[in-house]
Structure formats: structure tokens, C-alpha cells
Design an enzyme around this catalytic site. Structure first.
Site, PDB file in Angstrom:
ATOM      1  N   LEU A   1      36.968  38.646  30.113  1.00 36.15           N
ATOM      2  CA  LEU A   1      37.611  37.437  29.778  1.00 36.15           C
ATOM      3  C   LEU A   1      38.227  36.525  30.758  1.00 36.15           C
ATOM      4  CD1 LEU A   1      39.673  36.693  28.102  1.00 36.15           C
ATOM      5  CD2 LEU A   1      41.972  38.400  29.177  1.00 36.15           C
TER       6      LEU A   1
ATOM      7  N   GLY B   1      36.661  28.921  35.709  1.00 34.48           N
ATOM      8  CA  GLY B   1      37.971  27.980  36.272  1.00 34.48           C
ATOM      9  C   GLY B   1      39.087  28.646  35.867  1.00 34.48           C
TER      10      GLY B   1
ATOM     11  N   SER C   1      44.034  33.842  35.303  1.00 35.08           N
ATOM     12  CA  SER C   1      45.337  34.362  35.240  1.00 35.08           C
ATOM     13  C   SER C   1      45.564  33.513  33.856  1.00 35.08           C
ATOM     14  CB  SER C   1      46.627  33.582  36.380  1.00 35.08           C
ATOM     15  OG  SER C   1      46.442  34.299  37.186  1.00 35.08           O
TER      16      SER C   1
ATOM     17  N   ASP D   1      47.585  46.065  28.368  1.00 30.31           N
ATOM     18  CA  ASP D   1      48.677  46.374  28.322  1.00 30.31           C
ATOM     19  C   ASP D   1      48.651  48.054  28.486  1.00 30.31           C
ATOM     20  OD1 ASP D   1      50.600  44.450  27.755  1.00 30.31           O
ATOM     21  OD2 ASP D   1      50.942  45.246  25.483  1.00 30.31           O
TER      22      ASP D   1
ATOM     23  N   ARG E   1      46.336  48.244  32.126  1.00 30.67           N
ATOM     24  CA  ARG E   1      47.498  48.407  32.927  1.00 30.67           C
ATOM     25  C   ARG E   1      48.058  49.627  33.456  1.00 30.67           C
ATOM     26  NH1 ARG E   1      49.776  42.134  31.401  1.00 30.67           N
ATOM     27  NH2 ARG E   1      47.863  40.513  32.415  1.00 30.67           N
TER      28      ARG E   1
ATOM     29  N   GLN F   1      60.630  60.806  65.197  1.00 27.71           N
ATOM     30  CA  GLN F   1      60.398  60.443  63.852  1.00 27.71           C
ATOM     31  C   GLN F   1      60.352  58.800  63.585  1.00 27.71           C
ATOM     32  OE1 GLN F   1      65.172  59.347  63.939  1.00 27.71           O
ATOM     33  NE2 GLN F   1      65.450  60.709  62.788  1.00 27.71           N
TER      34      GLN F   1
ATOM     35  N   GLY G   1      46.944  55.134  64.570  1.00 26.18           N
ATOM     36  CA  GLY G   1      46.585  53.701  65.853  1.00 26.18           C
ATOM     37  C   GLY G   1      45.297  53.714  65.156  1.00 26.18           C
TER      38      GLY G   1
ATOM     39  N   GLU H   1      43.232  42.799  36.359  1.00 18.34           N
ATOM     40  CA  GLU H   1      43.962  42.725  35.178  1.00 18.34           C
ATOM     41  C   GLU H   1      45.402  42.112  35.236  1.00 18.34           C
ATOM     42  OE1 GLU H   1      43.286  46.518  32.837  1.00 18.34           O
ATOM     43  OE2 GLU H   1      42.418  46.817  34.078  1.00 18.34           O
TER      44      GLU H   1
ATOM     45  N   GLU I   1      51.618  38.325  40.548  1.00 18.32           N
ATOM     46  CA  GLU I   1      52.656  37.420  39.694  1.00 18.32           C
ATOM     47  C   GLU I   1      52.556  37.472  38.784  1.00 18.32           C
ATOM     48  OE1 GLU I   1      50.386  37.324  42.039  1.00 18.32           O
ATOM     49  OE2 GLU I   1      51.746  36.382  44.885  1.00 18.32           O
TER      50      GLU I   1
HETATM   51  C1  LIG Z   1      36.512  42.788  41.864  1.00 18.94           C
HETATM   52  C2  LIG Z   1      37.363  41.867  40.517  1.00 18.94           C
HETATM   53  C3  LIG Z   1      36.329  42.293  39.077  1.00 18.94           C
HETATM   54  C4  LIG Z   1      37.180  42.221  38.410  1.00 18.94           C
HETATM   55  N1  LIG Z   1      36.780  42.556  37.302  1.00 18.94           N
HETATM   56  C5  LIG Z   1      36.967  41.745  35.663  1.00 18.94           C
HETATM   57  C6  LIG Z   1      36.676  42.098  34.571  1.00 18.94           C
HETATM   58  O1  LIG Z   1      36.336  43.302  34.802  1.00 18.94           O
HETATM   59  N2  LIG Z   1      37.249  41.361  33.462  1.00 18.94           N
HETATM   60  C7  LIG Z   1      37.596  39.925  33.536  1.00 18.94           C
HETATM   61  O2  LIG Z   1      37.733  39.045  32.964  1.00 18.94           O
HETATM   62  N3  LIG Z   1      38.181  39.810  34.932  1.00 18.94           N
HETATM   63  C8  LIG Z   1      38.385  40.985  35.907  1.00 18.94           C
HETATM   64  N4  LIG Z   1      38.313  40.072  37.390  1.00 18.94           N
HETATM   65  C9  LIG Z   1      39.042  38.872  37.366  1.00 18.94           C
HETATM   66  C10 LIG Z   1      41.098  38.679  37.446  1.00 18.94           C
HETATM   67  O3  LIG Z   1      41.261  39.656  36.121  1.00 18.94           O
HETATM   68  C11 LIG Z   1      41.225  37.911  38.049  1.00 18.94           C
HETATM   69  O4  LIG Z   1      40.514  37.086  39.809  1.00 18.94           O
HETATM   70  C12 LIG Z   1      42.643  37.455  38.339  1.00 18.94           C
HETATM   71  O5  LIG Z   1      43.059  37.900  36.764  1.00 18.94           O
HETATM   72  C13 LIG Z   1      43.458  36.159  38.685  1.00 18.94           C
HETATM   73  O6  LIG Z   1      42.858  35.554  38.164  1.00 18.94           O
HETATM   74  P1  LIG Z   1      42.039  34.092  39.067  1.00 18.94           P
HETATM   75  O7  LIG Z   1      40.638  35.210  40.406  1.00 18.94           O
HETATM   76  O8  LIG Z   1      41.557  33.077  38.303  1.00 18.94           O
HETATM   77  O9  LIG Z   1      42.815  32.855  39.438  1.00 18.94           O
HETATM   78  P2  LIG Z   1      44.174  32.242  39.498  1.00 18.94           P
HETATM   79  O10 LIG Z   1      44.426  32.784  38.414  1.00 18.94           O
HETATM   80  O11 LIG Z   1      43.573  31.175  39.913  1.00 18.94           O
HETATM   81  O12 LIG Z   1      45.489  32.280  40.702  1.00 18.94           O
HETATM   82  C14 LIG Z   1      45.370  32.702  41.580  1.00 18.94           C
HETATM   83  C15 LIG Z   1      46.662  32.436  42.533  1.00 18.94           C
HETATM   84  O13 LIG Z   1      47.426  31.164  41.652  1.00 18.94           O
HETATM   85  C16 LIG Z   1      48.647  32.891  41.401  1.00 18.94           C
HETATM   86  N5  LIG Z   1      49.277  32.514  39.581  1.00 18.94           N
HETATM   87  C17 LIG Z   1      48.390  31.636  38.914  1.00 18.94           C
HETATM   88  N6  LIG Z   1      49.121  31.648  37.591  1.00 18.94           N
HETATM   89  C18 LIG Z   1      50.667  31.253  38.122  1.00 18.94           C
HETATM   90  C19 LIG Z   1      51.834  32.067  37.207  1.00 18.94           C
HETATM   91  N7  LIG Z   1      51.969  31.135  36.211  1.00 18.94           N
HETATM   92  N8  LIG Z   1      52.891  32.149  38.155  1.00 18.94           N
HETATM   93  C20 LIG Z   1      52.754  32.541  39.212  1.00 18.94           C
HETATM   94  N9  LIG Z   1      51.370  32.974  39.885  1.00 18.94           N
HETATM   95  C21 LIG Z   1      50.033  32.268  38.949  1.00 18.94           C
HETATM   96  C22 LIG Z   1      48.199  34.130  40.842  1.00 18.94           C
HETATM   97  O14 LIG Z   1      49.106  35.596  40.768  1.00 18.94           O
HETATM   98  C23 LIG Z   1      46.988  34.118  42.471  1.00 18.94           C
HETATM   99  O15 LIG Z   1      48.209  34.302  43.992  1.00 18.94           O
HETATM  100  C24 LIG Z   1      37.589  41.027  38.206  1.00 18.94           C
HETATM  101  C25 LIG Z   1      38.299  40.201  39.608  1.00 18.94           C
HETATM  102  C26 LIG Z   1      37.663  40.921  41.005  1.00 18.94           C
HETATM  103  C27 LIG Z   1      38.477  40.892  42.614  1.00 18.94           C
END
Ligand SMILES: Cc1cc2nc3c(=O)[nH]c(=O)nc-3n(C[C@H](O)[C@H](O)[C@H](O)COP(=O)(O)OP(=O)(O)OC[C@H]3O[C@@H](n4cnc5c(N)ncnc54)[C@H](O)[C@@H]3O)c2cc1C
Length: 386
Positions: free
Chosen positions: A126, A130, A133, A243, A246, A282, A342, A366, A370
Site C-alpha cells: 500500500l 511519497g 499515512s 482493521d 492491526r 521498591q 542498568g 499499519e 497518530e
Molecule cells: C519496517 C517497516 C515495514 C513496513 N511494512 C509495510 C508493508 O508491508 N506494506 C505497506 O504498505 N507499508 C509498510 N510500511 C509502511 C508504514 O505503514 C508507513 O511507514 C507508515 O504508515 C507511515 O507512513 P510514512 O512512513 O510515509 O510516514 P508519513 O505518513 O510521512 O508520516 C510522518 C509523520 O507524520 C505523521 N502524520 C501523517 N499524517 C498525519 C495526520 N493526518 N495526523 C497526524 N499525524 C500525521 C505520522 O504519524 C508520522 O509521525 C512499513 C514500514 C516500515 C518502517
């Protein structure tokens, strides 16, 4: 802990996963992490045990159990090695599940059967370079050929778990950009294929036994028969799939958190400071108490989401809550785990530092924390507005 009235079958799946994980996965987790080794043999064996299609009916190659069993098994495999468990999670939740739910009979026979039985490995594409999220902003395109028999796919998918080792991919590409996320379609992309290049395995902070790569599509033909659902159904399929996914990641976080907690507990009972085990202090007891409490809360939320999925009740909010809470609990527990150890917690001689590195990913993939909060807020605001 309440035993949640697990059925005999669910307990049997947990025992089987625990025995396998402790015998065949845990002893290698440190080395696989050090060397970035993909656990090919372990995953093959997991296929024969039914762990690669836990909730898929037997007529489609799966073990025919339920989502609760899947959660119990995921926790056990993740406790041993989170890099191994994500391969299992992606195959179960993100590759098998969408075909089971949205595929036609021919697609189930041809693709689901070998994947659920562990003969083929699946991945889910997915994210793009570029947009992660903002999945609706997909730039990857699928254009119908003039004879209407194939789609030509162009574009790059990013961060694909299992990418370097996968045989099949649930691919999302836009068939009508003007329609925004309603123009995205889902496909079953067979791997390898002419026009599909698998990028190099990414070097990561944690889950190093897992493989991750780009998938680069250049003039790659995918048969029309491999389209999942109708044109324009892709975004809906992706969201419904996540869904369920997660819940798997919440269970993964739970396993990592339990590993960190148990390691900290063992260490606290052994390590002496000021003439007595640090478990007598503690300050350490309160850490263990908070770790145990968050672990139990994470488990209850995860099982709640799994039960709802099994009842075929909408569980978008509950899955997001489980994933959000369990992943943040895992990160917190793993951080406390290092503190309890430690200075030794900072060394590779103890597994605490691996748990810490592995926990972080659960807050990212997934849907980041945020994005989970966004999903939860949308749902609770609807409920609050009546
Ligand atoms: C090891 C690894 C395995 C993965 N495996 C898969 C896979 O198998 N298939 C697949 O499709 N993807 C996969 N991913 C991708 C992963 O799902 C995305 O990295 C993730 O969804 C975040 O997208 P991004 O990295 O483009 O960050 P961005 O979307 O650019 O986000 C950057 C920051 O902005 C915040 N942000 C963005 N939009 C909003 C919003 N509307 N409100 C608040 N905060 C926001 C984000 O929370 C984050 O902190 C993988 C990623 C990693 C690192």
C-alpha cells in the site's frame, strides 16, 4: 489473569505455537537479528503447523481456527522473535485475509490455498515513497490494456514487509486518479514477474529478521482476473484489511512487551545491589508492577478486538485502540526493561536492547500512533454525537 474462557482449541493453538517458538525460533532470535537473516526454514515449518493461515478455513488451505487463536499464536511467536512474527502477521492478516474476504472462488483456489498453507509467502503493498499515512494519495497506476485483458502497472511501493521473499503481493494502484481514493483498485500481483523489480533489503533499527524492500513496477502486466473486487474497491479493501492487521500488530506488540517484562523480572530477581536482589527495591517493584499492568491492559484490548472480528462485528475503533495501546505499552515496557537491567540493558549480551528496538516498529507500521488516534477520534466523535 482471567483465562478469558479460552476454548480447548484456542489453548491448543497457543501451546503448539509456544512449543514451536521456544524450540525453533527463540534459540536463533539473537543471531537472526545480528545477521539480518530471514527465517525461511522456520516460516516453512510454521506453514506446516497452520500458523501461516490460522483463521483461514481448511478448504482454502488454512488451519480453520479463529482470530483469538491467531492472537494467542502471534503473541507466542513475537515473544520469541518479532522479526519472524511480522512475516506471519503479514501473510495471515494482510495477504490471506483480503483474498478470503474479497476474492472470488478462482482466486481463493489459485492464490489463497497455497498462501494459507505456507507454500507461498504473501506481502501487502500500500505505502509508496511519497505517501504512507495518506494512503489515498497513491501515485502507482494500473491502466487497462486496449484488449481489456491486462492492467499495466507503473509505480513504486515502499517499505514492503516480506517483499524480497514473497511470491504474491496484494497490490494497490489507482485505476482512476480523478476519483481520488475511490479510484484505487486492489490486485494480486504474482512474483517474480517481468516489469517488477524487488529493491534491496532495507537496513532497519529492529525486526531485522524480517525483510523489507521497495517493489518497483515498470510496464508490468497483471491479468484482469487478478483484480481483487471491482475497480475502485481498493481503498475500502485496504482499510478493512488493516482493521484485521492491526489486531495482529497489537498481538506482536504484546509478545515483545511480555518478552521485555519477563526478561526484566528474571534479571531483577538475580541482580544484587547494596547486598540484596534489586527486586527488593521498591523503585524496581513499581516498574514491574506498571509493566505488568500495561501488559494486561494491552492483552485485554487485543482480545476484545479479536473477539469482535470473530463475531463479524465492525471493529475499526477497537482494533485501532488495541494497536495504539499495545504498541505504546510495548515501547514503554521495553524502555523500562532496559532501565531495570542498568548498563547491561544497553549491551547486546542481553535481549533487552533487541526488545527495545523491535518495539518501536509497532508504533509505526499499519498506521502510526497518530493515525490510530485519528481513527479512534473519528469513531468516538460519531458515538458522542449520537
Ligand atoms: C519496517 C517497516 C515495514 C513496513 N511494512 C509495510 C508493508 O508491508 N506494506 C505497506 O504498505 N507499508 C509498510 N510500511 C509502511 C508504514 O505503514 C508507513 O511507514 C507508515 O504508515 C507511515 O507512513 P510514512 O512512513 O510515509 O510516514 P508519513 O505518513 O510521512 O508520516 C510522518 C509523520 O507524520 C505523521 N502524520 C501523517 N499524517 C498525519 C495526520 N493526518 N495526523 C497526524 N499525524 C500525521 C505520522 O504519524 C508520522 O509521525 C512499513 C514500514 C516500515 C518502517
Amino acid at each position: 489473569m482471567v483465562d478469558f474462557d479460552f476454548t480447548e482449541e484456542q489453548l491448543m493453538v497457543r501451546e503448539m505455537a509456544r512449543a514451536f517458538a521456544q524450540k525453533e525460533v527463540a534459540p536463533h532470535a539473537h543471531t537472526w537479528d545480528e545477521n539480518g537473516t530471514f527465517p525461511t526454514e522456520a516460516i516453512k515449518k510454521m506453514g506446516t503447523l497452520g500458523l501461516m493461515g490460522v483463521a483461514v478455513p481448511p478448504e482454502y488451505g488454512g488451519a480453520g481456527f479463529d482470530t483469538v487463536s491467531y492472537v494467542l499464536a502471534m503473541e507466542e511467536i513475537s515473544l520469541a522473535c518479532a522479526g519472524t512474527s511480522v512475516a506471519m502477521s503479514v501473510n495471515n492478516s494482510l495477504a490471506c485475509d483480503p483474498i478470503l474476504k474479497f476474492g472470488n472462488e478462482a482466486q481463493k483456489q489459485k492464490f489463497l490455498k497455497p498462501m494459507a498453507s505456507g507454500k507461498l509467502l504473501g506481502c501487502f503493498a500500500l505505502s509508496e515513497p511519497g505517501n504512507g499515512s495518506d494512503a489515498g494519495a497513491a501515485q502507482c497506476t494500473a491502466t487497462l490494456t486496449a484488449d481489456g485483458r491486462h492492467y499495466v502497472v507503473e509505480g513504486t511501493k515502499n517499505f514492503i514487509t516480506n517483499g524480497p521473499n514473497a511470491d504474491l503481493c496484494i497490490l494497490f494502484a489507482t485505476t482512476d486518479r480523478a476519483k481520488g481514493n475511490k479510484g484505487i483498485s486492489a490486485f494480486i500481483s504474482e512474483m517474480p514477474a517481468p516489469g517488477l523489480t524487488v529493491g534491496p533489503n532495507e537496513k532497519k533499527l529492529g525486526i531485522k529478521a524480517s525483510s523489507t524492500s521497495q517493489l518497483i513496477y515498470e510496464n508490468c502486466l497483471i491479468p484482469v482476473d487478478n483484480r481483487l473486487g471491482n475497480e475502485g474497491d481498493g481503498f475500502k479493501i485496504a482499510m478493512a484489511t488493516l482493521d484485521g492487521g492491526r489486531i495482529g500488530i497489537a498481538a506482536q506488540a504484546l509478545g515483545i512487551a511480555r518478552a521485555a517484562y519477563e526478561a526484566a523480572g528474571r534479571y531483577a530477581l538475580e541482580r544484587k545491589a547494596f547486598g540484596a536482589p534489586i527486586a527488593n527495591l521498591q523503585a524496581i517493584q513499581f516498574k514491574l508492577a506498571d509493566m505488568a499492568t500495561r501488559l494486561e491492559a494491552a492483552r485485554l484490548l487485543t482480545l476484545q478486538a479479536a473477539v469482535l472480528k470473530d463475531r463479524k462485528v465492525r471493529h475499526t475503533k477497537e482494533s485501532a485502540m488495541a494497536k495504539l495501546y499495545a504498541s505504546e505499552a510495548a515501547m514503554w515496557i521495553a524502555t523500562q526493561g532496559i532501565q531495570v537491567h542498568g548498563g547491561y540493558g544497553y549491551l547486546k549480551d542481553y535481549p533487552a536492547e533487541r526488545h527495545f528496538r523491535d518495539a518501536k516498529i509497532t508504533e509505526l507500521y499499519e498506521g502510526t500512533s497518530e493515525i490510530q488516534r485519528l481513527v479512534i477520534a473519528l469513531n468516538v466523535l460519531k458515538e458522542l454525537a449520537g
